[in-house]
Design an enzyme around this catalytic site. Structure first.
Site, short mmCIF file in Angstrom:
data_model
loop_
_atom_site.label_atom_id
_atom_site.label_comp_id
_atom_site.label_asym_id
_atom_site.label_seq_id
_atom_site.Cartn_x
_atom_site.Cartn_y
_atom_site.Cartn_z
N GLU A 16 0.86 -1.20 0.00
CA GLU A 16 0.00 0.00 0.00
C GLU A 16 0.89 1.24 0.00
O GLU A 16 1.60 1.49 0.97
CB GLU A 16 -0.92 -0.02 1.22
CG GLU A 16 -1.67 1.26 1.47
CD GLU A 16 -2.41 1.78 0.25
OE1 GLU A 16 -3.28 1.08 -0.28
OE2 GLU A 16 -2.07 2.93 -0.19
N LYS A 17 0.81 2.00 -1.08
CA LYS A 17 1.73 3.14 -1.25
C LYS A 17 1.52 4.27 -0.26
O LYS A 17 2.39 5.12 -0.12
CB LYS A 17 1.65 3.68 -2.67
CG LYS A 17 0.29 4.25 -3.06
CD LYS A 17 0.33 4.77 -4.49
CE LYS A 17 -1.01 5.26 -4.95
NZ LYS A 17 -1.87 4.14 -5.42
N HIS A 18 0.41 4.30 0.45
CA HIS A 18 0.18 5.38 1.42
C HIS A 18 0.73 5.07 2.81
O HIS A 18 0.94 5.99 3.61
CB HIS A 18 -1.31 5.67 1.55
CG HIS A 18 -1.90 6.31 0.34
ND1 HIS A 18 -2.47 5.57 -0.66
CD2 HIS A 18 -1.97 7.61 -0.02
CE1 HIS A 18 -2.90 6.40 -1.60
NE2 HIS A 18 -2.59 7.63 -1.25
N HIS A 45 4.43 6.79 -4.33
CA HIS A 45 3.17 7.55 -4.29
C HIS A 45 3.31 8.73 -5.25
O HIS A 45 4.38 9.32 -5.36
CB HIS A 45 2.91 8.05 -2.87
CG HIS A 45 1.62 8.78 -2.73
ND1 HIS A 45 1.48 10.12 -3.06
CD2 HIS A 45 0.40 8.35 -2.34
CE1 HIS A 45 0.22 10.47 -2.85
NE2 HIS A 45 -0.46 9.43 -2.41
N HIS A 51 -1.85 15.88 -6.18
CA HIS A 51 -1.92 14.65 -5.40
C HIS A 51 -0.54 14.37 -4.80
O HIS A 51 0.40 14.06 -5.52
CB HIS A 51 -2.35 13.49 -6.33
CG HIS A 51 -2.54 12.19 -5.63
ND1 HIS A 51 -2.66 11.00 -6.32
CD2 HIS A 51 -2.64 11.87 -4.31
CE1 HIS A 51 -2.83 10.02 -5.46
NE2 HIS A 51 -2.82 10.51 -4.24
N CYS A 115 -2.12 12.03 2.92
CA CYS A 115 -2.24 12.27 1.48
C CYS A 115 -3.39 13.26 1.28
O CYS A 115 -4.46 13.08 1.85
CB CYS A 115 -2.54 10.96 0.74
SG CYS A 115 -3.04 11.20 -0.97
N HIS A 118 -6.16 10.97 -0.34
CA HIS A 118 -6.56 9.70 0.27
C HIS A 118 -6.45 9.67 1.79
O HIS A 118 -6.49 8.60 2.39
CB HIS A 118 -5.75 8.56 -0.35
CG HIS A 118 -5.94 8.46 -1.83
ND1 HIS A 118 -4.97 8.83 -2.74
CD2 HIS A 118 -7.02 8.07 -2.55
CE1 HIS A 118 -5.43 8.66 -3.97
NE2 HIS A 118 -6.67 8.21 -3.90
FE FE2 Z 1 -2.74 9.40 -2.40
#
Ligand code: FE2
Length: 130
Positions: A16-18, A45, A51, A115, A118
């Site tokens: 999970e990139k976050h 990310h 973003h 983020c 997100h």
């Molecule tokens: Fe994001």
């Protein structure tokens, strides 16, 4: 009242990139830990004007205690914008930060990231100091 557990998402940073990745190096003299927190360590990310990761916040919860200690916070403010507009500068802050914490106590390092699209994410890493 909002349940904070629903606001802070948790996941494996490798998939999970976050999710913040936490790396710990122990120091012996003085006793302490070097804490490196990075978002996008395995899966990058996006880092654009629209973003991006805006900040990383880090805490330490000593073993057996009820209150966490705030280690530090880093904000990332270069997201490619310039006077020419969004994503024109080629200057981007990578969301990574290092802290050094003197501690003779074992405990848990807790990192939060944000983020702008997100939301809030968290990770934690137990540390044993002998
Ligand atoms: Fe994001």
């Amino acid at each position: 009242m909002v349940d904070l557990n629903t606001l802070f998402k948790a996941a494996d940073w490798q998939t999970e990139k976050h999710a913040p990745a936490i790396d710990i190096d122990k120091e012996e003299d003085p006793k302490g830990i070097k804490i490196k927190v990075m978002v996008g360590k395995e899966i990058a990310h996006p880092n654009t004007t629209a973003h991006h990761i805006a900040w990383i916040d880090c805490y330490f919860l000593p073993e057996g205690e009820n209150f966490a200690v705030h280690v530090g916070k880093a904000e990332f403010n270069a997201h490619g914008a310039s006077a020419q507009g969004a994503d024109t500068s080629t200057l981007y802050t990578r969301p990574a930060v290092s802290f050094v914490l003197n501690t003779e106590k074992s405990g848990t390092v807790i990192a939060f990231s944000y983020c702008n699209i997100h939301g809030l994410w968290q990770s934690e890493q137990e540390v044993t100091v002998e």
